[in-house]
Design a protein around this motif. Structure first.
Motif: not given
Length: 260
Positions: A144-152
């Motif tokens: 739910s926090l800003p993150h790079l898509p790769r981390t998902q």
């Protein structure tokens, strides 16, 4: 093999592998370094996240994670800042890297400060007979926090047809109290009857050999099929059979021996 014979066979294997000696060669040894609930669950969650590939490499990198956290996972997470973390030597385990780890620390900080901790998030969304929907909702909270898509990609989603092996293994560690000193059983708000088997190559192949599983892919549909079969053997603690299935596959080479 008749069902009562199969149950007796698997129960015997559970006794063999659900034993403290199992810890010595398993990533679960990392959270066993701690006694505080939050230290156990944070280290377990992180080690489960990287639990794919060579077991020795997983354990070595698990120890590295503990070092990065100064041997105090909860204190480290609660005091975490990306500025301070930038000075830490880069961490890599296969495709999980320093950037992913920084986000994991940031998200865990958010979960403990704003969402009541890991156990609360999973128990909030748990269903009576399954934790798979809870994993789906946990992933939404976690990212739910800003993150790079790769981390998902490092947290699987059962509602997108994943067997979610690693996070189901983490939940087994936290929820199941085996009285043998392997699984921790520190999340008393959830029941072992809600757990799903950590389905991987070893457990899947052995389950197929024993006619507990027909589906060929190790996906969420296969997991549901295997869960149904294991709950017929023990509705209160179906995931104890993970020890039997994994042990037969990884240590006894059960499927290979059957072919010979």
């Amino acid at each position: 093999m008749k069902q009562n014979e199969l149950k007796d066979f698997l129960d015997e294997k559970v006794t063999v592998y659900n034993h403290p000696s199992f810890i010595e060669s398993d990533p679960i040894q990392i959270p066993h370094l701690f006694t505080k609930k939050e230290d156990i669950e944070i280290s377990a969650f992180l080690v489960a996240t990287i639990a794919w590939g060579n077991r020795k490499s997983i354990i070595n990198n698990g120890k590295r994670l503990v070092e990065i956290m100064g041997n105090s996972p909860y204190d480290f997470v609660m005091d975490f800042s990306e500025e301070n973390f930038s000075n830490v030597e880069p961490f890599v385990h296969r495709t999980f890297n320093h950037i992913d780890l920084a986000y994991f620390f940031k998200s865990l900080n958010n979960i403990y400060i704003n969402h009541g901790g890991l156990e609360y998030v999973f128990s909030k969304y748990a269903e009576k007979n399954s934790l798979q929907p809870a994993i789906h909702h946990f992933k939404k909270v976690f990212f739910s926090l800003p993150h790079l898509p790769r981390t998902q990609k490092h947290i699987s989603d059962p509602l997108k047809n994943s067997a979610a092996k690693r996070i189901n293994m983490f939940l087994r560690w936290m929820v199941r109290n085996d009285n043998a000193g392997v699984d921790f059983g520190i999340w008393e708000s959830l029941s072992p009857s809600q757990l799903s088997c950590p389905l991987d190559v070893h457990s899947g192949n052995v389950a197929r050999q024993l006619n507990l599983l027909k589906r060929k892919q190790n996906d969420s549909k296969a997991l549901e099929e295997l869960d149904d079969a294991l709950r017929k053997l023990d509705k209160h603690d179906p995931v104890k059979y993970d020890f039997a299935l994994f042990g037969l596959g990884a240590f006894e080479k059960f499927t290979e021996n059957k072919k010979n």
